[in-house]
Enzyme design. Structure first.
Site, PDB file in Angstrom:
ATOM      1  N   CYS A 165      13.588  11.139   6.669  1.00 59.31           N
ATOM      2  CA  CYS A 165      13.492  10.869   8.110  1.00 59.31           C
ATOM      3  C   CYS A 165      14.837  11.056   8.796  1.00 59.31           C
ATOM      4  CB  CYS A 165      12.975   9.456   8.337  1.00 59.31           C
ATOM      5  SG  CYS A 165      13.972   8.218   7.477  1.00 59.31           S
ATOM      6  N   GLU A 185       8.925  16.674  15.183  1.00 55.41           N
ATOM      7  CA  GLU A 185       9.369  16.525  13.790  1.00 55.41           C
ATOM      8  C   GLU A 185       8.636  17.529  12.885  1.00 55.41           C
ATOM      9  OE1 GLU A 185       8.201  12.990  11.537  1.00 55.41           O
ATOM     10  OE2 GLU A 185      10.274  12.755  10.893  1.00 55.41           O
ATOM     11  N   LYS A 190       0.875  -1.182   0.000  1.00 54.61           N
ATOM     12  CA  LYS A 190       0.000   0.000   0.000  1.00 54.61           C
ATOM     13  C   LYS A 190       0.906   1.224   0.000  1.00 54.61           C
ATOM     14  CE  LYS A 190      -1.939   3.015   1.874  1.00 54.61           C
ATOM     15  NZ  LYS A 190      -1.786   4.446   1.438  1.00 54.61           N
ATOM     16  N   GLU A 192       9.129   1.656  11.152  1.00 55.75           N
ATOM     17  CA  GLU A 192      10.191   2.646  10.900  1.00 55.75           C
ATOM     18  C   GLU A 192       9.513   4.005  10.918  1.00 55.75           C
ATOM     19  OE1 GLU A 192      13.309   1.945  10.724  1.00 55.75           O
ATOM     20  OE2 GLU A 192      13.155  -0.220  10.583  1.00 55.75           O
ATOM     21  N   THR A 227       5.151   8.616  13.294  1.00 57.48           N
ATOM     22  CA  THR A 227       5.050   7.962  14.605  1.00 57.48           C
ATOM     23  C   THR A 227       3.596   7.797  15.032  1.00 57.48           C
ATOM     24  OG1 THR A 227       7.241   8.695  15.253  1.00 57.48           O
ATOM     25  CG2 THR A 227       5.696   8.251  17.043  1.00 57.48           C
ATOM     26  N   THR A 246       0.928   7.485  13.127  1.00 49.89           N
ATOM     27  CA  THR A 246       0.309   6.393  12.357  1.00 49.89           C
ATOM     28  C   THR A 246       0.825   5.051  12.874  1.00 49.89           C
ATOM     29  OG1 THR A 246       0.493   7.877  10.466  1.00 49.89           O
ATOM     30  CG2 THR A 246      -0.226   5.649  10.003  1.00 49.89           C
TER      31      THR A 246
END
Ligand code: NAP
Length: 512
Positions: A304, A407, A195, A270, A250, A252
């Site tokens: 990231c 972030e 997905k 990750e 994070t 999600t």
């Protein structure tokens, strides 16, 4: 490219209002065929550099996920029994085909994401090819453990594929990160339902086309497009998908973990980062500045691993800042398809709005904008409606502020001084994240000491983003659970079984 049937529909943002135009449709890839969504719904796919809709993507739901899982389940027995050499060969063909179409893939990635074409051509697509080759050939060198229990028994470990894997990837490095999951999953004999992000579906679609051409058996890789809340959630919830590999935010990841845990799914997460870049006064400042600029602003700061918090030892602070700001101002923000562009557009209107709100927050928190900060004036006519932000450098923020802890995932970096090693380590570790860190020093003892003290899954010393696909890759704390890369990926996608065989006869005497 799959064009929609000769159906006509409105293309928002292109041509006069109400114009009927034919537009490319990105369909699901299920059981080796391109199929429309069960519910008939599509999402607009926007080119970030122009702000215009340029294609539409299937908006999958649980019915599409069910069809894909059925196809993957049906393909599993034959694929998992296929010899490693044959699996390797077909994967190498996929890699070769992508490589032979580098320009097509790179352009598609650039248009879909807003990243400079040069980055897609030089980094994203070559890395996708490398991912496929790396795992295709790794399975040729598979070995297993053997443990001898005194003289009574031998134990050996069998590693078998786990079945259908759900692979969920983000928009920042679409094909690069998708193949980072697809390659180890199918190399080890699993079948997969991927997905991709609804925001950047195009190169996943091109990958599916290449899989057909390379002769990958139908159902080994299936791609269901659509929103995270729809298709993504349905994939995580599916009871026959026992393995979930997720890369994304994070928040999600937390939701996915909550869904997957009661079903005892094997999970790799990750997640986000807020990575420190620590510069000691004895560092090679020329190199530290040049690489820190790249670490802060590559891919518009949407990696990231970007070093978004720069900490500089006080004696070097002023010269570092002066050079860093000058180098940042020299970066060219522009049409990603034009040569010489350093930063393209941010990926979407909503992300652009989020990053701008972060800059406003930094100012409210007392930050001083050294450069950037606001929308650049006119990139070019083609890109007048694009989501462009200049690279932005902020100083003067108080310790522990939100800007330095949360972030942003955009072209925004903060710079602050520190006085000693202990203060640097404490400030570097002062977030909930722990993905990566960079440090600059010529002192070897300090390099080892500080690398050990930093809470991060990867520490780069006097470099950034030097990647070896064999090393463990992943984050600590809120940056994730588990590791990818090399053996870690091969182990994640397989289930170990210990076989214990008793040795008959009395062997306790030993020789002689
Ligand atoms: P995201 O919003 O978390 O989305 C990631 C993927 O998950 C997308 O495909 C998304 O679909 C899907 N998704 C969303 N909600 C879901 C749900 N409830 N169930 C299942 N899937 C769901 O992240 P993003 O904005 O795409 O990516 C940026 C984030 O990824 C940043 O935080 C960045 O640090 C992180 N990242 C981490 C790494 C790493 O290796 N640690 C690498 C790259 C990026 P839609 O997009 O279609 O909604």
């Amino acid at each position: 490219m799959t064009l929609s049937a000769p159906r006509r529909f409105r293309v928002p943002g292109q041509g006069p209002r109400g114009t009927l135009t034919r537009m490319q449709s990105i369909e699901h890839f299920i059981a080796g065929r391109f199929v429309p969504p069960a519910g008939g719904a599509y999402l607009d796919n926007v080119e970030p550099a122009t702000g215009r809709v340029y294609s539409r993507v299937a908006d999958g739901d649980a019915r599409d996920v069910e069809a894909a899982v059925q196809a993957a389940t049906a393909a599993f027995p034959a694929w998992s029994a296929t010899p490693a050499e044959a699996r390797c060969r077909v994967m190498l063909r996929i890699a070769d085909l992508i490589e032979s179409r580098l320009d097509e893939f790179a352009r598609a990635e650039s248009v879909d994401t807003g990243k400079p074409l040069s980055a897609a051509r030089g980094v994203d697509i070559p890395r996708a090819v490398k991912n496929l080759r790396f795992f295709a050939t790794a399975i040729l060198h598979e070995k297993s453990e053997l443990h001898v229990t005194d003289r009574e028994a031998i134990n050996y470990t069998l590693r078998r594929p786990r079945g259908v894997a759900g692979l969920i990837s983000p928009w920042n490095l679409p094909l690069y990160l998708l193949t980072w999951k697809v390659a180890p999953a199918i190399a080890t004999g699993n079948t997969a339902v991927a997905k991709p992000s609804e925001v950047t579906p195009m190169t996943a679609h091109l990958l599916a086309k290449v899989c057909v051409e390379a002769g990958l058996p139908p159902g080994v890789l299936n791609v269901v497009h659509g929103s995270g809340a729809g298709a993504g959630q349905a994939l995580v919830e599916h009871p026959r998908v026992a393995t979930i590999s997720f890369t994304g935010g994070t928040k999600t990841g937390r939701g996915i973990a909550a869904t997957a845990a009661p079903m005892f799914k094997k999970l790799s997460l990750e997640l986000g980062g807020k990575n420190p870049n620590v510069v000691f006064a004895d560092a090679d400042l020329d190199e530290a500045v040049a690489v820190s600029v790249r670490a802060a602003f590559s891919n518009q700061g949407q990696i990231c691993l970007c070093g978004s918090r720069i900490l500089v030892e006080r004696p070097a602070y002023a010269p570092f800042l002066e050079r860093f700001v000058a180098a940042t101002k020299a970066l060219k923000v522009g049409d990603p398809l034009e040569a010489g562009c350093d930063l393209g557009a941010l990926v979407s209107r909503s992300h652009f709005d989020k990053v701008r709100s972060c800059i406003r927050l930094a100012v409210e928190e007392g930050g001083r904008i050294e450069c950037g900060g606001d929308v650049p004036s006119g990139v070019n006519d083609r890109c007048a409606g694009g989501f462009f932000l200049p690279p932005t450098v902020i100083t003067g923020l108080p310790a522990g502020c939100r800007t330095d802890r949360e972030e942003i995932f955009g072209p925004v970096v903060t710079v602050r001084p520190f006085d000693d090693e202990a203060e640097a380590v404490a400030a570097a570790n002062d977030t909930d994240y722990g993905l990566s860190a960079t440090l600059w020093t010529r002192d070897l003892d300090r390099a080892h000491r500080v690398a050990d003290a930093l809470v991060a899954g990867t520490v780069w010393v006097n470099c950034w983003l030097v990647r070896d696909l064999r090393v463990p890759f992943g984050g600590m704390r809120h940056s994730g659970v588990g590791r990818e890369g090399g053996e870690e990926s091969l182990r994640f996608f397989t289930e170990p079984k210990n076989v214990c065989v008793r040795l008959r006869g009395d062997r306790r005497q030993g020789p002689g």
